[in-house]
Enzyme design. Structure first.
Site, PDB file in Angstrom:
ATOM      1  CD  GLU A   1      39.018 -18.701  -3.594  1.00  0.00           C
ATOM      2  OE1 GLU A   1      38.918 -19.625  -4.558  1.00  0.00           O
ATOM      3  OE2 GLU A   1      40.129 -18.486  -2.959  1.00  0.00           O
TER       4      GLU A   1
ATOM      5  CB  SER B   1      24.621   1.742  16.532  1.00  0.00           C
ATOM      6  OG  SER B   1      24.442   1.118  15.307  1.00  0.00           O
ATOM      7  N   GLY B   2      21.885   2.909  14.915  1.00  0.00           N
ATOM      8  CA  GLY B   2      21.713   3.803  13.544  1.00  0.00           C
ATOM      9  C   GLY B   2      22.319   2.923  12.518  1.00  0.00           C
ATOM     10  N   GLY B   3      23.102   1.784  12.770  1.00  0.00           N
ATOM     11  CA  GLY B   3      23.906   1.229  11.762  1.00  0.00           C
ATOM     12  C   GLY B   3      23.001  -0.010  11.415  1.00  0.00           C
ATOM     13  CB  VAL B   4      23.018  -1.972   8.187  1.00  0.00           C
ATOM     14  CG1 VAL B   4      24.316  -2.620   8.092  1.00  0.00           C
ATOM     15  CG2 VAL B   4      21.935  -3.090   7.758  1.00  0.00           C
TER      16      VAL B   4
ATOM     17  CB  SER C   1      22.120  -2.233  16.169  1.00  0.00           C
ATOM     18  OG  SER C   1      22.161  -1.060  15.522  1.00  0.00           O
ATOM     19  CB  SER C   2      18.700  -1.256  11.712  1.00  0.00           C
ATOM     20  OG  SER C   2      19.195  -0.157  12.346  1.00  0.00           O
TER      21      SER C   2
ATOM     22  CE  LYS D   1      27.606  -4.131   7.206  1.00  0.00           C
ATOM     23  NZ  LYS D   1      27.555  -3.651   8.621  1.00  0.00           N
TER      24      LYS D   1
END
Ligand code: XMP
Length: 529
Positions: free
Chosen positions: A187, A239-242, A244-245, A385
């Site tokens: 891996e 929040s401006g983060g990926v 939550s967007s 992510k």
């Protein structure tokens, strides 16, 4: 607020996502998540489960293949994690990696010994059986070893498939059952052909159809959200983060005007962050967005506070209070959407079949407690992510937002060392914007994992023109990391550092010195507080 029930389970039924799944049983390896990601790269759905899950439960889940992860224990240690030996008899292909191979051998009559010196690093591996697992590979491959124990003898039931100069059984197969073992780690990227080996197992040996696709996932999730939500309203904190967007974009596609987004501006955001979110969610997605300007409240409660954890506690508390107040104003709100990701689900132990929590990275101060009384929707709880980023792009979010470096919930407060004040935040925000602008201009934003400025609580002497100055110092932090649990400082070019330093000192009033942080994590952390 009209919602009553709280739910920790996802409304998204993973079972309907695919019947072609591989499961990884986690024996405490730092690599279990990596194995799952590598399998998903083959477009096959992969889930991490408890190591002691029963063979009976596995039979119900009916995976196409089972991978036993590595782990830090020695198989003979008291309390070492074991698996149900019944799983080898299910007729489902099993691949044991490192500790997983040792367990396999123990269960099926092999001998495991402690090697005199721990083997750690690259090794040349000779393949002696080029079928199945090693189909289409050269006769000799480079592999990554990381183990204390190794299998020293195999029973009649097994036959060797590969060896290295120090490891006679680098890979083995059972003569009758579809069971394989591998001492090395396919891996990790240090095993360059590892992806092909996992593909051979997943597609070749297990016969999975490579049909797990994010676009299908998005389509199905959107349908399920529509069905579950009906005519009710969903609230989503931005929040401006990926993460939550992406949640908001997905919900907007599913229920459009029934979505209300809330952005709490705590005064601790980066330069232009509020504007970026407003632009994206009102001009592009045309969502109902409530922006709460709560800078005064947050700065008042941070006044005089220097202890980092106390800062976090106060910010977390204020955030919940602000969110709650705003949410109470929203009529017919029943659901709360959150950007919980698969690693959070694994680490929190929220999946009943999932591995128990081993390491909890952070208490995310952006999190909201159950007492808010909403039913939760967590549409990303099956994704890693990198998959969330790809999904964001598929949903039409701009690259700038999708590839943003992570930003901590307590925001600039943990980068403004000591007491947080409005004046200090002005200095820090301006310096941080220059760091980001320059790193983007150098084409290195995506090459680094997290890059930012920190305002130090010291003044130092300088000279500007003919005058002596006694001003602030800024530290620049840039790290490269895969998991944010360990990190190395980025080797940024000197010319870039020089430009950053010159611009900050010339353009940001109150700064006369810039330092570059060359500490790795551990022993340092990524943030300074
Ligand atoms: P450290 O500083 O522990 O950070 O090496 C690892 C990662 O976590 C982020 N971080 C936080 N995120 N709330 C968050 O949501 C927090 O309190 C917090 N503290 C650190 C940090 O930015 C890095 O990505």
């Amino acid at each position: 607020m009209s919602g009553s029930a709280t739910a920790s389970e996802s409304i998204i039924e993973t079972d309907s996502l695919t019947d072609q799944r591989i499961v990884v049983l986690d024996f405490g390896s730092q690599y279990a998540q990596l194995i799952a990601r590598r399998v998903r790269e083959q477009n096959v759905y992969c889930q991490i489960l408890r190591h002691d899950i029963t063979a009976e439960r596995l039979k119900e889940i009916a995976p196409k293949g089972i991978i036993l992860s590595g782990g830090p224990s020695s198989v003979y240690e008291d309390g070492a994690p074991r698996c149900d030996p019944g799983l080898f008899q299910l007729g489902i292909p099993v691949l044991g990696i490192c500790y997983g191979m040792q367990l396999t051998c123990m269960a099926l009559g092999g001998k495991v010994e402690n090697t005199p010196s721990r083997e750690y690093g690259r090794a040349d591996c000779q393949i002696t059986d080029g079928s199945g697992l090693f189909a289409d590979l050269p006769g000799s491959i480079e592999v990554w070893m990381s183990h204390g124990d190794q299998v020293s003898a195999i029973s009649e039931q097994f036959e060797p498939m590969a060896k290295t100069s120090t490891c006679p059984y680098a890979a083995i197969r059972h003569r009758e059952l579809p069971v394989f073992g591998m001492q090395f780690h396919p891996e990790v990227t240090h095993t360059p052909m590892g992806g092909q080996i996992l593909q051979n197992f997943v597609i070749g040996v297990c016969g999975c159809q490579p049909n797990w696709q994010l676009s299908d996932f998005a389509e199905l999730t959107i349908q399920q959200i529509r069905q579950h939500v009906g005519k009710r309203r969903v609230i989503c904190g931005l929040s401006g983060g990926v993460d939550s967007s992406v949640v908001a974009a997905l919900l907007y596609k599913a229920i459009g005007p029934q979505l209300t987004c809330i952005l709490i501006d705590n005064g601790l955001l980066r330069k232009n962050e509020q504007a970026l979110v407003i632009d994206e969610f009102t001009n592009h997605f045309k969502a109902d967005l409530h922006v709460v300007n709560a800078e005064d409240r947050f700065l008042a409660s941070l006044a005089g506070i220097t202890e980092p954890q106390e800062k976090r506690r106060r910010i977390g508390h204020d955030f919940i209070e602000c969110f709650k107040k705003e949410a109470e104003e929203i009529e017919n709100a029943h659901f709360l959407a959150q950007g919980t990701l698969y690693p959070d689900v694994i680490e929190s132990g929220a999946d009943p079949d999932g591995p128990a929590a081993t390491i909890k990275l952070h208490h995310n101060v952006g999190g909201l407690p159950d007492e808010l009384g909403f039913e939760l929707i967590e549409p990303l709880r099956d994704l890693f992510k990198d998959e969330v980023r790809r999904l964001g792009l598929e949903l039409g979010l701009p690259e700038k937002l999708v590839w943003r470096h992570p930003f901590p919930g307590p925001g600039l407060a943990v980068r403004c060392l000591g007491e947080v004040t409005r004046d200090k935040l002005v200095v820090l925000r301006a310096a941080d914007a220059i760091v980001i602008e320059e790193i983007e201009a150098a084409g290195l934003y995506r090459e680094t994992s997290q890059t930012f400025a920190v305002l130090l609580p010291v003044q130092s002497v300088g000279v500007m023109g003919d005058a002596r100055t006694y001003d602030n110092a800024i530290a620049v932090r840039s790290v490269n990391t895969n998991d944010f649990m360990t990190a190395d400082w980025s080797r940024l070019p000197y010319d870039l550092l020089a430009r950053i330093s010159t611009r900050i000192i010339n353009e940001v009033k109150g700064v006369n010195r810039v330092c570059y942080d060359i500490s790795s994590k551990p022993p340092a952390t990524i943030e300074w507080e």
